[in-house]
Write an enzyme that holds these catalytic residues in place. Structure first.
Site, PDB file in Angstrom:
ATOM      1  N   LYS A  16       0.834  -1.211   0.000  1.00  0.00           N
ATOM      2  CA  LYS A  16       0.000   0.000   0.000  1.00  0.00           C
ATOM      3  C   LYS A  16       0.867   1.260   0.000  1.00  0.00           C
ATOM      4  O   LYS A  16       0.607   2.192  -0.747  1.00  0.00           O
ATOM      5  CB  LYS A  16      -0.944   0.018   1.222  1.00  0.00           C
ATOM      6  CG  LYS A  16      -1.906  -1.158   1.276  1.00  0.00           C
ATOM      7  CD  LYS A  16      -2.975  -0.975   2.341  1.00  0.00           C
ATOM      8  CE  LYS A  16      -2.435  -0.906   3.758  1.00  0.00           C
ATOM      9  NZ  LYS A  16      -1.821  -2.167   4.243  1.00  0.00           N
ATOM     10  N   ARG A  91      -9.284   0.926   9.963  1.00  0.00           N
ATOM     11  CA  ARG A  91      -8.906  -0.459  10.204  1.00  0.00           C
ATOM     12  C   ARG A  91      -9.971  -1.200  11.010  1.00  0.00           C
ATOM     13  O   ARG A  91      -9.807  -2.384  11.281  1.00  0.00           O
ATOM     14  CB  ARG A  91      -7.600  -0.501  10.982  1.00  0.00           C
ATOM     15  CG  ARG A  91      -6.361  -0.758  10.121  1.00  0.00           C
ATOM     16  CD  ARG A  91      -5.168  -0.667  11.046  1.00  0.00           C
ATOM     17  NE  ARG A  91      -4.006  -1.383  10.652  1.00  0.00           N
ATOM     18  CZ  ARG A  91      -2.935  -0.812  10.089  1.00  0.00           C
ATOM     19  NH1 ARG A  91      -2.956   0.443   9.750  1.00  0.00           N
ATOM     20  NH2 ARG A  91      -1.854  -1.531   9.858  1.00  0.00           N
ATOM     21  N   ARG A 130      11.729  -6.762   4.975  1.00  0.00           N
ATOM     22  CA  ARG A 130      11.604  -5.330   4.650  1.00  0.00           C
ATOM     23  C   ARG A 130      12.580  -4.478   5.476  1.00  0.00           C
ATOM     24  O   ARG A 130      12.787  -4.727   6.655  1.00  0.00           O
ATOM     25  CB  ARG A 130      10.164  -4.885   4.940  1.00  0.00           C
ATOM     26  CG  ARG A 130       9.938  -3.400   4.685  1.00  0.00           C
ATOM     27  CD  ARG A 130       8.488  -3.085   4.554  1.00  0.00           C
ATOM     28  NE  ARG A 130       7.784  -3.048   5.836  1.00  0.00           N
ATOM     29  CZ  ARG A 130       6.513  -2.663   5.941  1.00  0.00           C
ATOM     30  NH1 ARG A 130       5.825  -2.328   4.869  1.00  0.00           N
ATOM     31  NH2 ARG A 130       5.927  -2.668   7.118  1.00  0.00           N
ATOM     32  N   ARG A 164      11.686  -2.425  10.946  1.00  0.00           N
ATOM     33  CA  ARG A 164      10.690  -1.935  11.897  1.00  0.00           C
ATOM     34  C   ARG A 164      10.513  -2.968  13.005  1.00  0.00           C
ATOM     35  O   ARG A 164      10.515  -4.169  12.743  1.00  0.00           O
ATOM     36  CB  ARG A 164       9.345  -1.730  11.171  1.00  0.00           C
ATOM     37  CG  ARG A 164       9.205  -0.339  10.592  1.00  0.00           C
ATOM     38  CD  ARG A 164       8.030  -0.221   9.661  1.00  0.00           C
ATOM     39  NE  ARG A 164       6.774  -0.727  10.218  1.00  0.00           N
ATOM     40  CZ  ARG A 164       5.604  -0.600   9.616  1.00  0.00           C
ATOM     41  NH1 ARG A 164       5.522   0.026   8.450  1.00  0.00           N
ATOM     42  NH2 ARG A 164       4.502  -1.086  10.156  1.00  0.00           N
ATOM     43  N   ARG A 175      -0.128  -9.337  13.518  1.00  0.00           N
ATOM     44  CA  ARG A 175      -0.748  -8.261  12.738  1.00  0.00           C
ATOM     45  C   ARG A 175      -1.719  -8.848  11.708  1.00  0.00           C
ATOM     46  O   ARG A 175      -2.772  -8.264  11.435  1.00  0.00           O
ATOM     47  CB  ARG A 175       0.329  -7.423  12.035  1.00  0.00           C
ATOM     48  CG  ARG A 175       1.085  -6.528  12.988  1.00  0.00           C
ATOM     49  CD  ARG A 175       2.377  -6.012  12.402  1.00  0.00           C
ATOM     50  NE  ARG A 175       2.180  -5.052  11.334  1.00  0.00           N
ATOM     51  CZ  ARG A 175       3.131  -4.692  10.465  1.00  0.00           C
ATOM     52  NH1 ARG A 175       4.324  -5.248  10.539  1.00  0.00           N
ATOM     53  NH2 ARG A 175       2.892  -3.800   9.548  1.00  0.00           N
TER      54      ARG A 175
HETATM   55  P1  AMP Z   1       1.078   0.310   9.476  1.00  0.00           P
HETATM   56  O1  AMP Z   1       2.331   1.054   9.205  1.00  0.00           O
HETATM   57  O2  AMP Z   1      -0.102   0.864   8.735  1.00  0.00           O
HETATM   58  O3  AMP Z   1       1.224  -1.175   9.302  1.00  0.00           O
HETATM   59  O4  AMP Z   1       0.741   0.557  11.028  1.00  0.00           O
HETATM   60  C1  AMP Z   1       1.614   0.137  12.053  1.00  0.00           C
HETATM   61  C2  AMP Z   1       0.880  -0.012  13.366  1.00  0.00           C
HETATM   62  O5  AMP Z   1       0.300   1.246  13.748  1.00  0.00           O
HETATM   63  C3  AMP Z   1      -0.287  -0.979  13.347  1.00  0.00           C
HETATM   64  O6  AMP Z   1       0.111  -2.326  13.531  1.00  0.00           O
HETATM   65  C4  AMP Z   1      -1.121  -0.462  14.518  1.00  0.00           C
HETATM   66  O7  AMP Z   1      -0.554  -0.826  15.765  1.00  0.00           O
HETATM   67  C5  AMP Z   1      -0.965   1.044  14.373  1.00  0.00           C
HETATM   68  N1  AMP Z   1      -2.020   1.612  13.496  1.00  0.00           N
HETATM   69  C6  AMP Z   1      -1.842   2.193  12.278  1.00  0.00           C
HETATM   70  N2  AMP Z   1      -3.016   2.588  11.757  1.00  0.00           N
HETATM   71  C7  AMP Z   1      -3.965   2.243  12.674  1.00  0.00           C
HETATM   72  C8  AMP Z   1      -5.372   2.368  12.738  1.00  0.00           C
HETATM   73  N3  AMP Z   1      -6.076   2.922  11.723  1.00  0.00           N
HETATM   74  N4  AMP Z   1      -6.018   1.901  13.839  1.00  0.00           N
HETATM   75  C9  AMP Z   1      -5.345   1.356  14.870  1.00  0.00           C
HETATM   76  N5  AMP Z   1      -4.013   1.189  14.877  1.00  0.00           N
HETATM   77  C10 AMP Z   1      -3.317   1.631  13.794  1.00  0.00           C
END
Ligand code: AMP
Length: 225
Positions: A16, A91, A130, A164, A175
């Site tokens: 994404k 989400r 990654r 990360r 996740r």
């Molecule tokens: P991402 O980089 O989008 O994979 O986000 C990394 C982490 O941030 C996720 O595993 C969640 O812990 C938190 N996070 C990001 N976006 C959201 C969201 N919309 N709702 C809740 N937690 C989020």
């Protein structure tokens, strides 16, 4: 309404962020990534950041209240008024409802939801390898599939590449569980609203980008008719 307001949906590691970097240029959109916003809060050691980090490191979702406030404020900023692309939000169904209400209240709406689908095992392979640039998290590499010219160093700005915390395999699997339980129901949610556009995330990055760009160009044209 001629602004293009998009949601990028799909499991972690679907690509994404990579597609968002391209699409935002094609359509001059503001890219809003909740993950990046939260990581910035963590890096700045804010109160929100230290609270969020506990959830993020476990692969859990940060509570809806925190995220919803953050996003509704962000999309109301002037630079988002000509169109935005949400990456990593919503989400949960609660977040999706809150987004609809916030947009309704200002006479705006979602134009389309881009779903990028990738099987779980591919997600694990992609994320465990990654590496991201410490200076700009949009500069993304993979130790096997897309290595930098110099190991551990970003090709674009020479900064260090890191893994990360939440890209370790056990956290990636958590996740994915969270994605299937809490986020995947949004596929039907947006399909019922006739907003869903499906794409195969196993396609090469450039090919996937061309397909998404072509589809969104026709969404925009229809909006303008
Ligand atoms: P991402 O980089 O989008 O994979 O986000 C990394 C982490 O941030 C996720 O595993 C969640 O812990 C938190 N996070 C990001 N976006 C959201 C969201 N919309 N709702 C809740 N937690 C989020």
């Amino acid at each position: 309404m001629s602004e293009l307001n998009l949601i990028l949906l799909g499991p972690p590691g679907a690509g994404k962020g990579t597609q968002a970097e391209r699409i935002k240029v094609d359509f001059k959109l503001v890219h809003i990534s909740t993950g990046d916003m939260l990581r910035a809060q963590v890096a700045q050691s804010t109160e929100l950041g230290s609270k969020a980090k506990e959830y993020m490191d476990r692969g859990e979702l940060v509570p809806d209240g925190v995220i919803i406030g953050m996003i509704t404020e962000r999309i109301a900023e002037p630079d988002a008024s000509d169109g935005f692309m949400l990456d990593g939000f919503p989400r949960t169904e609660t977040q999706a409802d809150a987004l609809r209400e916030a947009l309704d209240a200002s006479g705006r709406e979602i134009s389309a939801v881009v779903l990028v689908e990738v099987p779980d095992e591919e997600v694990v392979r992609r994320l465990a390898g990654r590496r991201v640039c410490v200076k700009n998290s949009a500069h993304i590499y993979h130790v096997e599939f897309d290595p930098p010219k110099r190991e551990g160093v970003c090709d674009q700005d020479g900064a260090r590449l890191v893994q990360r915390d939440d890209d370790h395999e056990d956290t990636v699997r958590r996740r994915l569980e969270v994605y299937h339980a809490q986020t995947a129901p949004l596929i039907d949610y947006y399909d019922d609203l006739d907003l869903l556009l499906r794409f195969d995330g196993l396609r090469p990055v450039e090919e996937l980008h061309k397909r998404i760009r072509a589809t969104l160009a026709s969404v925009r044209m229809q909006q303008r008719l």
